[in-house]
Design an enzyme around this catalytic site. Structure first.
Site, PDB file in Angstrom:
ATOM      1  N   GLU A  44      25.623  27.734  55.578  1.00 47.53           N
ATOM      2  CA  GLU A  44      26.142  26.887  56.644  1.00 47.53           C
ATOM      3  C   GLU A  44      27.500  27.430  57.057  1.00 47.53           C
ATOM      4  O   GLU A  44      28.278  27.871  56.198  1.00 47.53           O
ATOM      5  CB  GLU A  44      26.320  25.436  56.142  1.00 47.53           C
ATOM      6  CG  GLU A  44      26.971  24.511  57.175  1.00 47.53           C
ATOM      7  CD  GLU A  44      27.280  23.101  56.642  1.00 47.53           C
ATOM      8  OE1 GLU A  44      27.412  22.935  55.409  1.00 47.53           O
ATOM      9  OE2 GLU A  44      27.408  22.189  57.462  1.00 47.53           O
ATOM     10  N   HIS A  82      33.578  16.539  51.200  1.00 42.61           N
ATOM     11  CA  HIS A  82      32.732  16.839  50.039  1.00 42.61           C
ATOM     12  C   HIS A  82      33.054  18.224  49.499  1.00 42.61           C
ATOM     13  O   HIS A  82      33.416  19.137  50.235  1.00 42.61           O
ATOM     14  CB  HIS A  82      31.237  16.688  50.324  1.00 42.61           C
ATOM     15  CG  HIS A  82      30.700  17.539  51.448  1.00 42.61           C
ATOM     16  ND1 HIS A  82      31.479  18.294  52.283  1.00 42.61           N
ATOM     17  CD2 HIS A  82      29.433  17.751  51.857  1.00 42.61           C
ATOM     18  CE1 HIS A  82      30.716  18.922  53.147  1.00 42.61           C
ATOM     19  NE2 HIS A  82      29.478  18.610  52.912  1.00 42.61           N
ATOM     20  N   HIS A  99      31.670  24.605  49.933  1.00 48.06           N
ATOM     21  CA  HIS A  99      30.880  23.670  49.113  1.00 48.06           C
ATOM     22  C   HIS A  99      29.448  24.156  49.012  1.00 48.06           C
ATOM     23  O   HIS A  99      29.046  25.090  49.715  1.00 48.06           O
ATOM     24  CB  HIS A  99      30.901  22.260  49.731  1.00 48.06           C
ATOM     25  CG  HIS A  99      30.239  22.155  51.068  1.00 48.06           C
ATOM     26  ND1 HIS A  99      30.918  22.304  52.261  1.00 48.06           N
ATOM     27  CD2 HIS A  99      28.942  21.947  51.423  1.00 48.06           C
ATOM     28  CE1 HIS A  99      30.078  22.168  53.276  1.00 48.06           C
ATOM     29  NE2 HIS A  99      28.869  21.963  52.798  1.00 48.06           N
ATOM     30  N   HIS A 150      22.109  24.983  50.274  1.00 49.76           N
ATOM     31  CA  HIS A 150      22.977  25.887  51.021  1.00 49.76           C
ATOM     32  C   HIS A 150      24.360  26.007  50.390  1.00 49.76           C
ATOM     33  O   HIS A 150      24.785  25.143  49.625  1.00 49.76           O
ATOM     34  CB  HIS A 150      23.119  25.449  52.486  1.00 49.76           C
ATOM     35  CG  HIS A 150      23.921  24.194  52.719  1.00 49.76           C
ATOM     36  ND1 HIS A 150      23.352  22.947  52.841  1.00 49.76           N
ATOM     37  CD2 HIS A 150      25.262  23.989  52.878  1.00 49.76           C
ATOM     38  CE1 HIS A 150      24.290  22.046  53.061  1.00 49.76           C
ATOM     39  NE2 HIS A 150      25.471  22.641  53.091  1.00 49.76           N
ATOM     40  N   TYR A 161      23.215  25.926  60.533  1.00 51.01           N
ATOM     41  CA  TYR A 161      22.534  26.386  59.324  1.00 51.01           C
ATOM     42  C   TYR A 161      21.722  27.622  59.650  1.00 51.01           C
ATOM     43  O   TYR A 161      21.035  27.663  60.677  1.00 51.01           O
ATOM     44  CB  TYR A 161      21.610  25.300  58.770  1.00 51.01           C
ATOM     45  CG  TYR A 161      22.376  24.158  58.172  1.00 51.01           C
ATOM     46  CD1 TYR A 161      22.806  24.212  56.849  1.00 51.01           C
ATOM     47  CD2 TYR A 161      22.691  23.040  58.923  1.00 51.01           C
ATOM     48  CE1 TYR A 161      23.532  23.171  56.301  1.00 51.01           C
ATOM     49  CE2 TYR A 161      23.413  22.000  58.381  1.00 51.01           C
ATOM     50  CZ  TYR A 161      23.828  22.068  57.066  1.00 51.01           C
ATOM     51  OH  TYR A 161      24.547  21.042  56.525  1.00 51.01           O
ATOM     52  N   HIS A 186      27.193  16.889  62.231  1.00 48.15           N
ATOM     53  CA  HIS A 186      26.719  15.904  61.260  1.00 48.15           C
ATOM     54  C   HIS A 186      27.340  14.551  61.566  1.00 48.15           C
ATOM     55  O   HIS A 186      28.494  14.478  61.983  1.00 48.15           O
ATOM     56  CB  HIS A 186      27.178  16.275  59.842  1.00 48.15           C
ATOM     57  CG  HIS A 186      26.512  17.473  59.277  1.00 48.15           C
ATOM     58  ND1 HIS A 186      25.157  17.578  59.130  1.00 48.15           N
ATOM     59  CD2 HIS A 186      27.026  18.626  58.776  1.00 48.15           C
ATOM     60  CE1 HIS A 186      24.868  18.743  58.589  1.00 48.15           C
ATOM     61  NE2 HIS A 186      25.977  19.403  58.366  1.00 48.15           N
TER      62      HIS A 186
HETATM   63 FE   FE2 Z   1      27.103  21.592  53.942  1.00 51.64          FE
END
Ligand code: FE2
Length: 307
Positions: A265, A199, A153, A214, A255, A246
């Protein structure tokens, strides 16, 4: 719209300041396979568990950042239908000829209100380095470097995020999986999915258009996150934050930056999303925990450094 015919983020074309150091980073550290170098200077790479020919495209340029991100759709009929729907929505849609990227069919490109260019395409050659399908071993060749499984992503910064989000939801059929507010009550986290992933693309409001926060690569587990962290220390890869986790998506994460300053990431884990999953929401007073679940506070660099 019921459902979506968008399959997944298929590729991202990144600008890098110097090709050789970028290749050392993405090939030898992240662990992608170099697929080809073309006469126009672009280099094509892929992760070991992807069937398609390439997923990361590097282009040498004077400034880092993202040229565009490509989403693969289910077939050419769906591609044409998306073209019609995007034009009906008032967007300019540009046809990119088949072969503009090697092995890839025609693409339809549009620029979202956030300033980011997105390409849709239905056809790309399968890679000779893809996962095995007959009596498939876990991998064809030993994964190298950080053992990136796939390009997963992007998180993008820009203005007019609500209008951009609406195009992804209304026209492309994405769903909003998770949102988060800052302490001032502004919605700053917008996670959208076209799949079972938490996501496939994320947007954060920012005063400038077309900024890149990112691109992310999936790793297998927390142990591989540790292995990636060891490689970053061993080879002095600049780290932004992590290893950590997260709150949003629940993913384990690190990161870091490529030699041109583009943020990458590597992550593992995160929940499964279904189209009937209720929207997950983070209030402003829990912003720290939302972004970095263990530290419970943001670092300034994570919010402000974009390319
Ligand atoms: Fe991400």
């Amino acid at each position: 719209m019921i459902g979506t015919n968008v399959l997944r983020p298929g590729f991202v074309q990144l600008r890098v300041l110097e090709l050789e150091s970028a290749l050392t980073h993405y090939r030898d550290r992240v662990g992608l396979t170099e697929v080809s170098r073309e006469t126009d200077g672009r280099v094509y790479l892929k992760a070991y568990d992807e069937f398609d020919r390439h997923s990361i495209v590097l282009r040498e340029a004077d400034a880092p950042g993202m040229d565009f991100m490509g989403f693969k759709v289910i077939n050419d009929v769906a591609l044409s239908e998306y073209g019609v729907a995007l034009r009906k929505r008032g967007l300019e849609v540009t046809e990119i000829d088949a072969g503009e990227q090697p092995g890839m069919g025609r693409r339809l490109a549009f620029v979202a209100p956030s300033g980011h260019r997105f390409d849709l395409y239905a056809d790309i050659e399968l890679s000779e380095y893809g996962p095995m399908v007959n009596n498939p071993d876990v991998w064809r060749e030993d994964p190298r470097g950080m053992r990136a499984i796939r390009f997963d992503h992007c998180l993008l910064y820009g203005d007019e995020i609500d209008a951009t989000k609406e195009i992804f939801i209304d026209v492309l059929g994405f769903r909003l999986s998770e949102i988060g507010y800052d302490p001032d009550g502004q919605k700053i986290i917008n996670f959208l999915t076209c799949s079972n992933k938490a996501h496939d693309i994320a947007f954060v409001p920012y005063p400038e258009k077309n900024k890149f926060h990112h691109c992310a690569f999936l790793l297998e587990d927390w142990k591989d996150i540790g292995h990636a962290a060891d490689l970053m220390s061993r080879y002095d890869v600049p780290v932004d934050i992590g290893p950590t986790r997260h709150g949003a998506t629940r993913g384990y994460t690190i990161y870091f930056f490529d030699p041109s300053g583009n943020r990458n990431e590597v992550f593992a884990g995160s929940y499964t999303y279904y189209p009937d999953s209720p929207l997950r929401t983070w209030t402003g007073d829990e912003l720290g925990k939302n972004i970095f679940y263990y530290e419970k506070e943001l670092n300034e660099r994570f919010l402000t450094v974009v390319t």
